[in-house]
Design an enzyme around this catalytic site. Structure first.
Site, PDB file in Angstrom:
ATOM      1  N   ARG A   8       0.841  -1.199   0.000  1.00 24.95           N
ATOM      2  CA  ARG A   8       0.000   0.000   0.000  1.00 24.95           C
ATOM      3  C   ARG A   8       0.877   1.249   0.000  1.00 24.95           C
ATOM      4  O   ARG A   8       2.096   1.171   0.094  1.00 24.95           O
ATOM      5  CB  ARG A   8      -0.946  -0.020   1.208  1.00 24.95           C
ATOM      6  N   GLY A   9       0.196   2.426  -0.081  1.00 28.62           N
ATOM      7  CA  GLY A   9       0.927   3.681  -0.202  1.00 28.62           C
ATOM      8  C   GLY A   9       1.100   3.951  -1.694  1.00 28.62           C
ATOM      9  O   GLY A   9       1.526   3.064  -2.442  1.00 28.62           O
ATOM     10  N   ALA A  10       0.762   5.181  -2.105  1.00 31.50           N
ATOM     11  CA  ALA A  10       0.672   5.474  -3.545  1.00 31.50           C
ATOM     12  C   ALA A  10       1.908   5.059  -4.356  1.00 31.50           C
ATOM     13  O   ALA A  10       1.787   4.318  -5.342  1.00 31.50           O
ATOM     14  CB  ALA A  10       0.345   6.952  -3.737  1.00 31.50           C
ATOM     15  N   ARG A  42      -7.094  -0.362  -7.161  1.00 31.47           N
ATOM     16  CA  ARG A  42      -7.433   0.753  -6.279  1.00 31.47           C
ATOM     17  C   ARG A  42      -7.576   2.020  -7.133  1.00 31.47           C
ATOM     18  O   ARG A  42      -6.725   2.282  -7.978  1.00 31.47           O
ATOM     19  CB  ARG A  42      -6.357   0.947  -5.186  1.00 31.47           C
ATOM     20  N   GLN A  72      -2.804   2.615   9.919  1.00 25.99           N
ATOM     21  CA  GLN A  72      -1.483   2.714   9.273  1.00 25.99           C
ATOM     22  C   GLN A  72      -0.512   3.542  10.124  1.00 25.99           C
ATOM     23  O   GLN A  72       0.693   3.303  10.104  1.00 25.99           O
ATOM     24  CB  GLN A  72      -1.602   3.345   7.877  1.00 25.99           C
ATOM     25  N   ASP A 125      -2.023  10.875  -2.390  1.00 24.41           N
ATOM     26  CA  ASP A 125      -2.366   9.832  -3.361  1.00 24.41           C
ATOM     27  C   ASP A 125      -2.608  10.408  -4.750  1.00 24.41           C
ATOM     28  O   ASP A 125      -2.416   9.718  -5.757  1.00 24.41           O
ATOM     29  CB  ASP A 125      -3.601   9.049  -2.899  1.00 24.41           C
ATOM     30  N   ASN A 174      -5.588  12.415   0.005  1.00 24.43           N
ATOM     31  CA  ASN A 174      -4.730  11.597   0.874  1.00 24.43           C
ATOM     32  C   ASN A 174      -5.625  10.870   1.869  1.00 24.43           C
ATOM     33  O   ASN A 174      -6.850  11.048   1.866  1.00 24.43           O
ATOM     34  CB  ASN A 174      -3.673  12.475   1.568  1.00 24.43           C
ATOM     35  N   LYS A 175      -5.034  10.061   2.686  1.00 26.35           N
ATOM     36  CA  LYS A 175      -5.773   9.217   3.643  1.00 26.35           C
ATOM     37  C   LYS A 175      -6.855  10.003   4.377  1.00 26.35           C
ATOM     38  O   LYS A 175      -6.624  11.133   4.815  1.00 26.35           O
ATOM     39  CB  LYS A 175      -4.771   8.613   4.628  1.00 26.35           C
TER      40      LYS A 175
HETATM   41  O1  MRU Z   1      -4.786   3.265   1.939  1.00 24.86           O
HETATM   42  P1  MRU Z   1      -3.297   3.475   1.964  1.00 24.86           P
HETATM   43  O2  MRU Z   1      -2.648   2.928   3.185  1.00 24.86           O
HETATM   44  O3  MRU Z   1      -2.649   3.009   0.684  1.00 24.86           O
HETATM   45  O4  MRU Z   1      -3.149   5.058   2.011  1.00 24.86           O
HETATM   46  C1  MRU Z   1      -1.864   5.610   2.010  1.00 24.86           C
HETATM   47  C2  MRU Z   1      -1.838   7.082   2.116  1.00 24.86           C
HETATM   48  O5  MRU Z   1      -2.852   7.732   2.180  1.00 24.86           O
HETATM   49  C3  MRU Z   1      -0.483   7.734   2.026  1.00 24.86           C
HETATM   50  O6  MRU Z   1      -0.460   8.911   2.775  1.00 24.86           O
HETATM   51  C4  MRU Z   1      -0.166   8.083   0.572  1.00 24.86           C
HETATM   52  O7  MRU Z   1      -0.414   6.983  -0.276  1.00 24.86           O
HETATM   53  C5  MRU Z   1       1.234   8.537   0.400  1.00 24.86           C
HETATM   54  S1  MRU Z   1       2.400   7.231   0.638  1.00 24.86           S
HETATM   55  C6  MRU Z   1       3.955   7.889   0.342  1.00 24.86           C
END
Ligand code: MRU
Length: 344
Positions: free
Chosen positions: A44-46, A87, A194, A235, A245-246
């Site tokens: 996970r994470g963009a 996603r 997270q 994201d 973002n999250k």
């Molecule tokens: O749902 P996730 O855990 O993939 O969400 C991640 C985030 O929102 C991060 O802040 C974002 O992807 C940046 S990661 C460098």
């Protein structure tokens, strides 16, 4: 720790759903397993989603290396269709798949082996470039962190979320490595934690002084602990600077404005989507109600209640002090600074 690795004919990735209790690595040569891992947030994470998708393409076509060009390309299309639906919000997924598509478009040799070699080189380049971009974001961002700063962050934008040291968390660990006496307050990040599970794990391993807070303590923490700045990842960032973002990021941005502290986004240019003009156009992923009401094994709401489980929110550009990229620090007006850094 490597969040993902290409091993020539398979990938190896860290199952992030098992953290912080156990460090379990999964090896697979099956793209369907990797696609499921993206959907279930094992990876996970963009930026890491983008890197994983690029390796996923390799998994989907590698057994067609010696087949006809037609068979190879048909497997390529099937794989793209699978990965593109994993996603919806992180731009990096679509950016990486586009890069893989360009390789096929630009390879003049009609030979599956050559196509595979070129795709493999591109996937590795996407991974390596992300590592380098993280370092650069870390350096630029650290210049914005005063010595003695108290920092608030949300979710996980660290090494676990990227191919390198991370974006927002990379800024924090770089500032720490430069000898700045910082303290990081970490939002737990409901519903999947997270912040608690992943960011606290990374900060503990890196020896960065940190304190975990529940998401609903953010306002009081900013006030009572005198937070100096907030920094988070992204994201998807659109042309005017509006940033997905999250879920919970927007809350923090509003709080930052009220308390007159800077609110920074840190992200590589692979997260920018200049085909969109406004944050309203971003597709926001909604996830299963189970993640909210049966998150970690225990039911926490009555049976069959309605749940709104948006995984992301959009912070309007006027709440953002600056966006830290690998190229430079972008300031408002973002329409202009983003166009200069990323192009149209
Ligand atoms: O749902 P996730 O855990 O993939 O969400 C991640 C985030 O929102 C991060 O802040 C974002 O992807 C940046 S990661 C460098």
């Amino acid at each position: 720790m490597k969040s993902i690795e290409w091993l020539g004919d398979k990938v190896r990735f860290l199952d992030q759903t098992q953290l912080p209790l156990t460090e379990v690595y999964i090896e697979t040569s099956d793209v369907r397993i990797l696609a499921e891992a993206i959907i279930s947030l094992k990876v996970r994470g963009a930026p890491l989603i983008g890197i994983s998708a690029a390796y996923g393409v390799l998994l989907g076509v590698h057994q067609y290396k010696s087949s006809s060009e037609k068979e190879f390309l048909s497997a390529f299309d099937t794989t793209l269709n699978l990965l593109v639906r994993t996603r919806p919000t992180a731009k990096n997924l679509f950016w990486a798949l586009e890069r893989m598509k360009s390789v096929v478009r630009l390879t003049s040799e009609h030979d599956a082996t050559v196509l595979f070699e070129n795709l493999e080189a591109e996937a590795k380049a996407i991974h390596e470039e992300d590592r380098v971009m993280c370092n650069s974001i870390g350096q630029y961002g650290a210049s914005l962190v005063p010595d003695g700063a108290k920092i608030l962050t949300h979710c996980n934008a660290g090494a676990l979320a990227t191919g390198g040291i991370g974006t927002a968390l990379g800024v924090i660990t770089t500032a720490h490595a430069l000898g700045k006496e910082i303290h990081v307050y970490v939002d737990e990040t409901r519903p999947l934690l997270q912040g608690a599970r992943l960011t606290m794990w990374e900060l503990k391993n890196a020896g960065v002084p940190s304190t975990l807070i529940t998401d609903n303590s953010a306002a009081w923490t900013i006030k009572s602990k005198k937070i100096d700045l907030i920094i988070v990842g992204a994201d998807r960032i659109v042309s005017n600077g509006d940033t997905a973002n999250k879920i919970g990021t927007y809350n923090l941005a509003v709080l930052a404005k009220e308390h007159k502290i800077p609110f920074y986004i840190a992200a590589p240019t692979s997260t920018f989507d200049t085909s969109l003009n406004h944050g309203d156009e971003i597709i926001i992923e909604e996830r299963s109600a189970d993640e909210v009401i049966r998150g970690f094994g225990k039911q926490t709401a009555p049976q069959n209640v309605k749940v709104f489980a948006a995984a992301f929110d959009v912070t309007p550009n006027n709440f953002i002090t600056a966006i830290i990229t690998e190229k430079r620090i972008l300031r408002p007006p973002f329409e202009i600074s983003i166009k200069r850094a990323v192009g149209v």
